[in-house]
Scaffold this active site. Structure first.
Site, PDB file in Angstrom:
ATOM      1  NE  ARG A  85      -5.700  -7.998  -7.029  1.00 29.25           N
ATOM      2  CZ  ARG A  85      -6.769  -8.549  -7.603  1.00 29.25           C
ATOM      3  NH1 ARG A  85      -7.818  -8.878  -6.891  1.00 29.25           N
ATOM      4  NH2 ARG A  85      -6.776  -8.769  -8.903  1.00 29.25           N
ATOM      5  CE1 TYR A  86      -1.962  -6.251  -3.002  1.00 27.42           C
ATOM      6  CE2 TYR A  86      -2.063  -6.357  -5.393  1.00 27.42           C
ATOM      7  CZ  TYR A  86      -1.997  -6.991  -4.176  1.00 27.42           C
ATOM      8  OH  TYR A  86      -1.975  -8.357  -4.115  1.00 27.42           O
ATOM      9  NE  ARG A  89       1.263  -2.950  -5.967  1.00 27.50           N
ATOM     10  CZ  ARG A  89       1.403  -3.917  -5.045  1.00 27.50           C
ATOM     11  NH1 ARG A  89       1.542  -5.158  -5.409  1.00 27.50           N
ATOM     12  NH2 ARG A  89       1.438  -3.640  -3.772  1.00 27.50           N
ATOM     13  CB  CYS A  98      -4.131 -15.720 -24.281  1.00 29.75           C
ATOM     14  SG  CYS A  98      -4.845 -14.890 -22.858  1.00 29.75           S
ATOM     15  CB  CYS A 102      -3.268 -21.542 -19.334  1.00 30.66           C
ATOM     16  SG  CYS A 102      -2.011 -20.543 -20.188  1.00 30.66           S
ATOM     17  CB  CYS A 105      -6.502 -19.209 -17.412  1.00 32.79           C
ATOM     18  SG  CYS A 105      -6.628 -17.411 -17.382  1.00 32.79           S
ATOM     19  NE  ARG A 107      -7.219 -11.201 -14.923  1.00 31.14           N
ATOM     20  CZ  ARG A 107      -5.957 -10.742 -14.887  1.00 31.14           C
ATOM     21  NH1 ARG A 107      -5.139 -10.959 -15.908  1.00 31.14           N
ATOM     22  NH2 ARG A 107      -5.539 -10.044 -13.866  1.00 31.14           N
ATOM     23  CG  ASP A 266      -5.591 -17.644  -8.338  1.00 30.92           C
ATOM     24  OD1 ASP A 266      -5.360 -17.495  -7.126  1.00 30.92           O
ATOM     25  OD2 ASP A 266      -4.965 -17.046  -9.233  1.00 30.92           O
ATOM     26  CG  ASP A 303      -3.427 -13.455  -6.235  1.00 34.05           C
ATOM     27  OD1 ASP A 303      -3.389 -12.283  -5.840  1.00 34.05           O
ATOM     28  OD2 ASP A 303      -2.710 -13.896  -7.149  1.00 34.05           O
ATOM     29  CE  LYS A 310       0.506 -11.628  -6.794  1.00 36.04           C
ATOM     30  NZ  LYS A 310      -0.486 -10.621  -7.211  1.00 36.04           N
TER      31      LYS A 310
HETATM   32  S1  SF4 Z   1      -2.856 -17.810 -17.859  1.00 34.29           S
HETATM   33 FE1  SF4 Z   1      -4.786 -17.021 -18.720  1.00 34.29          FE
HETATM   34  S2  SF4 Z   1      -4.344 -14.878 -19.237  1.00 34.29           S
HETATM   35 FE2  SF4 Z   1      -2.372 -15.940 -19.033  1.00 34.29          FE
HETATM   36  S3  SF4 Z   1      -1.843 -16.669 -21.103  1.00 34.29           S
HETATM   37 FE3  SF4 Z   1      -2.882 -18.354 -20.054  1.00 34.29          FE
HETATM   38  S4  SF4 Z   1      -5.030 -18.104 -20.671  1.00 34.29           S
HETATM   39 FE4  SF4 Z   1      -4.032 -16.145 -21.075  1.00 34.29          FE
END
Ligand code: SF4
Length: 322
Positions: A85-86, A89, A98, A102, A105, A107, A266, A303, A310
């Site tokens: 993206r940058y 990096r 994971c 979450c 999340c 993703r 997000d 983001d 960002k």
């Molecule tokens: S935010 Fe998403 S990538 Fe990070 S630990 Fe939680 S589920 Fe996994």
């Protein structure tokens, strides 16, 4: 034992039987994992820990502004496992597994227990891609969660990145030390040893995640000489009051984790129940100004959708913090 199904959560009394059918549909779409460490912190399903990890029927509703790839990871991926993206990096995602999943999340459409472990050939292709781009000075290991790898595999990745002459900084983003502290063994911490500058960014959203066991896990990383950074997401019902945010930032500092980023949520599918408007986030941080040490101050960032990077959201700093 980590709870991974709606049946597990029902048996543990963590979900309402009336919701079981809807939650089974949620589970078909988005992975579930609740570690014993996080389970132990849940008093009621709607508290600051329960909200983060327990599925909710509201996840089945995708709002018009939500997107399966809200910050365009996919569009900015030149090859499997890399996001660029940058200019200076790049992200390397060696796996999409994971310790916990979450509910907010960004993703969430990609992460899961079966997911995305790069083969050795795919890792080698990623290293070759990085080697060919001398402008890249920092590699951010993310996923998924890189500390879900075995010490041997993690150590091999750190060694391979350290062997690329222009990679000066390696940064690891993880929830493991707080969400599953028992996973951080001396061997896992040693796998991060490198001559390069290594930083570990720890994801935490509530002061209560900083248990004694988490503190011990973080000390193993500190013992390797690794600076720790904190990153959080502003979440409705978790850390959206000045008291909760102050508690989180102070808990980080006590654990020698320097607050780094506070992310605006997000717009991932089915996450609207966590949304806090930007103006409210600014007001919340403004309420902390002068009340907490400047050491605790994170950069509040959004983001931009579409992968444009960002932007800081303030509040604007008119004085110095000490
Ligand atoms: S935010 Fe998403 S990538 Fe990070 S630990 Fe939680 S589920 Fe996994």
């Amino acid at each position: 034992m980590t709870l991974r199904t709606t049946a597990d959560l029902l048996a543990a009394g963590l979900i309402d039987p009336a919701d079981a059918q809807a939650l089974a549909r949620v589970a078909d779409r988005y992975a579930i994992a609740l570690t014993p460490a996080m389970r132990a912190l849940i008093g009621t399903p709607d508290d600051d820990i329960g909200r983060q990890f327990l599925p909710d029927p509201a996840e089945l509703v995708t709002a018009a502004h939500e997107s399966p790839d809200p910050i365009a990871d996919d569009a900015l991926s030149p090859l499997k496992g890399i996001v660029h993206r940058y200019p200076d990096r790049a992200l390397l995602k060696p796996l999409l597994i994971c310790p916990v999943y979450c509910r907010f999340c960004f993703r969430r459409e990609h992460v899961g227990p079966d997911g995305g472990v790069l083969t050795q050939a795919e890792l080698d292709a990623a290293y070759a891609w990085l080697r060919a781009r001398p402008a890249i000075r920092e590699v951010i290991l993310t996923g998924g969660d890189p500390l879900m790898l075995s010490p041997r595999r993690l150590g091999a990745i750190v060694a391979a990145l350290s062997a690329i002459p222009h990679v000066e900084i390696i940064r690891v983003h993880t929830r493991v030390p707080l969400a599953d502290p028992a996973r951080v063994t001396p061997a896992l911490a040693e796998a991060l040893a490198t001559e390069r500058a290594m930083f570990v960014a720890v994801h935490a959203n509530s002061a209560r995640e900083f248990t004694d066991a988490a503190g011990a896990a973080l000390r193993l990383l500190l013992a390797q000489g690794i600076p720790l950074l904190g990153q959080s997401v502003l979440l409705r019902g978790v850390n959206d009051t000045p008291e909760a945010m102050e508690g989180l930032l102070r808990a980080m500092l006590r654990a020698r984790v320097k607050p780094y980023y506070l992310h605006q949520l997000d717009a991932a599918p089915g996450t609207a129940r966590f949304a806090v408007p930007i103006e409210e986030g600014r007001a919340l941080l403004a309420a902390l100004r002068g009340r907490v040490t400047g050491l605790a101050w994170p950069t509040y960032v959004l983001d931009l959708p579409g992968g444009h990077g960002k932007v800081p959201l303030g509040p604007s700093h008119t004085g110095t913090h000490s």
